[in-house]
Design a protein around this motif. Structure first.
Motif, mmCIF file in Angstrom:
data_model
loop_
_atom_site.group_PDB
_atom_site.id
_atom_site.type_symbol
_atom_site.label_atom_id
_atom_site.label_comp_id
_atom_site.label_asym_id
_atom_site.label_seq_id
_atom_site.Cartn_x
_atom_site.Cartn_y
_atom_site.Cartn_z
ATOM 1 N N GLU A 262 -34.760 -5.595 -30.972
ATOM 2 C CA GLU A 262 -36.207 -5.439 -31.102
ATOM 3 C C GLU A 262 -36.585 -3.958 -31.133
ATOM 4 O O GLU A 262 -37.429 -3.542 -31.931
ATOM 5 N N ASP A 263 -35.949 -3.162 -30.273
ATOM 6 C CA ASP A 263 -36.212 -1.718 -30.256
ATOM 7 C C ASP A 263 -35.816 -1.082 -31.587
ATOM 8 O O ASP A 263 -36.549 -0.242 -32.134
ATOM 9 N N GLU A 264 -34.657 -1.490 -32.108
ATOM 10 C CA GLU A 264 -34.212 -0.962 -33.404
ATOM 11 C C GLU A 264 -35.184 -1.349 -34.509
ATOM 12 O O GLU A 264 -35.511 -0.541 -35.384
ATOM 13 N N SER A 265 -35.649 -2.575 -34.472
ATOM 14 C CA SER A 265 -36.588 -3.058 -35.493
ATOM 15 C C SER A 265 -37.903 -2.289 -35.442
ATOM 16 O O SER A 265 -38.462 -1.923 -36.480
ATOM 17 N N CYS A 266 -38.386 -2.048 -34.234
ATOM 18 C CA CYS A 266 -39.653 -1.313 -34.080
ATOM 19 C C CYS A 266 -39.521 0.126 -34.576
ATOM 20 O O CYS A 266 -40.431 0.644 -35.246
ATOM 21 N N ASP B 290 -40.763 4.076 -38.762
ATOM 22 C CA ASP B 290 -40.331 5.109 -39.712
ATOM 23 C C ASP B 290 -40.713 4.736 -41.136
ATOM 24 O O ASP B 290 -41.138 5.596 -41.929
ATOM 25 N N LEU B 291 -40.581 3.463 -41.485
ATOM 26 C CA LEU B 291 -40.928 3.018 -42.837
ATOM 27 C C LEU B 291 -42.431 3.133 -43.102
ATOM 28 O O LEU B 291 -42.857 3.604 -44.156
ATOM 29 N N GLN C 121 -38.939 -11.424 -35.981
ATOM 30 C CA GLN C 121 -38.577 -10.027 -36.260
ATOM 31 C C GLN C 121 -37.985 -9.887 -37.652
ATOM 32 O O GLN C 121 -38.302 -8.954 -38.395
ATOM 33 N N PHE C 122 -37.120 -10.814 -38.002
ATOM 34 C CA PHE C 122 -36.516 -10.795 -39.338
ATOM 35 C C PHE C 122 -37.588 -10.945 -40.422
ATOM 36 O O PHE C 122 -37.597 -10.200 -41.411
ATOM 37 N N LEU C 123 -38.472 -11.901 -40.247
ATOM 38 C CA LEU C 123 -39.516 -12.132 -41.242
ATOM 39 C C LEU C 123 -40.420 -10.910 -41.386
ATOM 40 O O LEU C 123 -40.822 -10.542 -42.494
ATOM 41 N N PHE C 124 -40.729 -10.273 -40.256
ATOM 42 C CA PHE C 124 -41.578 -9.075 -40.298
ATOM 43 C C PHE C 124 -40.889 -7.962 -41.072
ATOM 44 O O PHE C 124 -41.488 -7.344 -41.967
ATOM 45 N N LEU C 125 -39.620 -7.690 -40.762
ATOM 46 C CA LEU C 125 -38.909 -6.610 -41.455
ATOM 47 C C LEU C 125 -38.756 -6.904 -42.944
ATOM 48 O O LEU C 125 -38.805 -5.994 -43.773
ATOM 49 N N SER C 126 -38.578 -8.174 -43.259
ATOM 50 C CA SER C 126 -38.358 -8.523 -44.666
ATOM 51 C C SER C 126 -39.625 -8.403 -45.510
ATOM 52 O O SER C 126 -39.560 -8.523 -46.733
ATOM 53 N N THR C 127 -40.774 -8.193 -44.871
ATOM 54 C CA THR C 127 -42.021 -8.012 -45.627
ATOM 55 C C THR C 127 -42.404 -6.545 -45.785
ATOM 56 O O THR C 127 -43.403 -6.229 -46.432
ATOM 57 N N LEU C 128 -41.601 -5.635 -45.221
ATOM 58 C CA LEU C 128 -41.925 -4.213 -45.295
ATOM 59 C C LEU C 128 -41.694 -3.679 -46.706
ATOM 60 O O LEU C 128 -40.979 -4.291 -47.509
ATOM 61 N N PRO C 129 -42.300 -2.534 -47.045
ATOM 62 C CA PRO C 129 -42.190 -1.980 -48.408
ATOM 63 C C PRO C 129 -40.770 -1.873 -48.924
ATOM 64 O O PRO C 129 -40.504 -2.141 -50.081
#
Length: 219
Positions: free
Chosen positions: A103-107, A112-113, A199-207
């Motif tokens: 979770e920390d890595e994802s945040c 950064d993105l 968390q996966f779904l959130f990251l997969s929607t990033l630019p």
């Protein structure tokens, strides 16, 4: 390939819907597919069935002579339950720690993105997604472990009650306690699965996700 990093709904369901296949065979299939340290911590279903048959055979010869075998069976059943609980609780505790790290890595990566504070390498982004997919599959594997073992305990208790329907049943008052176990009643694992999948779904929607899909993945 980014489009390959997705979860299957089949991960989240344990099926016992084949009427022609006995539970013991299904259990063997799950054990064979499990990781090594999990294999030995599944319910010793066959051994418990043998103990029930032994009690039944003794009871048929002498209705008052099965108490020793009953005590042996109960001791074995409680030992198996303790074994399953210990493995589950230790694994769940490890998963809680790992989930916090991921979770920390994802945040950090998301920050950064979205802020442009640091350059994010596409390889690092895809690697984190892969880690999340693998982690959720491990979580679901533990959930399946709990579900299968709980089903096994239910079936063992039913077999015991059926075989010894006319005998004094020392398990009668303990059955509910035996089935009320941390490995099946703990809400933590379900929460972890839901949260880490999110968390996966959130990251997969990033630019960067859209960029990688447009370029057919990162090599």
């Amino acid at each position: 390939q980014l489009h390959e990093l997705q979860f299957s709904r089949s991960y989240f369901v344990v099926h016992f819907d084949n009427a022609d296949m006995k539970f013991g065979k299904e259990l063997s299939g799950y054990i064979n597919a499990a990781e090594n340290d999990m294999k030995s911590n599944y319910l010793a279903y066959k051994q418990l069935k043998k103990l029930i048959k032994r009690i039944s055979a003794v009871f048929k010869e002498d209705e008052n002579a099965s108490s020793v075998e009953e005590k042996q069976f109960l001791a074995a059943l409680l030992c198996e339950t303790e074994k399953i609980n210990e493995f589950f609780i230790n694994r769940e505790e490890d998963f809680v720690i790992r989930s916090k790290q991921l979770e920390d890595e994802s945040c950090r990566l998301a920050f950064d993105l979205l802020s442009g504070a640091h350059v994010v390498r596409p390889e690092a982004y895809v690697e984190l997604l892969q880690e999340l997919v693998c982690f959720v599959s491990e979580l679901v594997s533990l959930e399946r472990f709990a579900q299968v073992n709980f089903t096994g305990l239910q079936k063992i208790l039913k077999k015991h009650a059926k075989k010894l329907a006319s005998s004094p049943d020392p398990l009668a008052l303990q059955s509910l306690e035996i089935l009320d176990q941390p490995f099946y009643t703990s809400p933590v694992l379900q929460q972890l699965i839901y949260h880490m999948h999110g968390q996966f779904l959130f990251l997969s929607t990033l630019p960067m996700s859209r960029e990688l899909i447009a370029t057919n993945g990162c090599h």
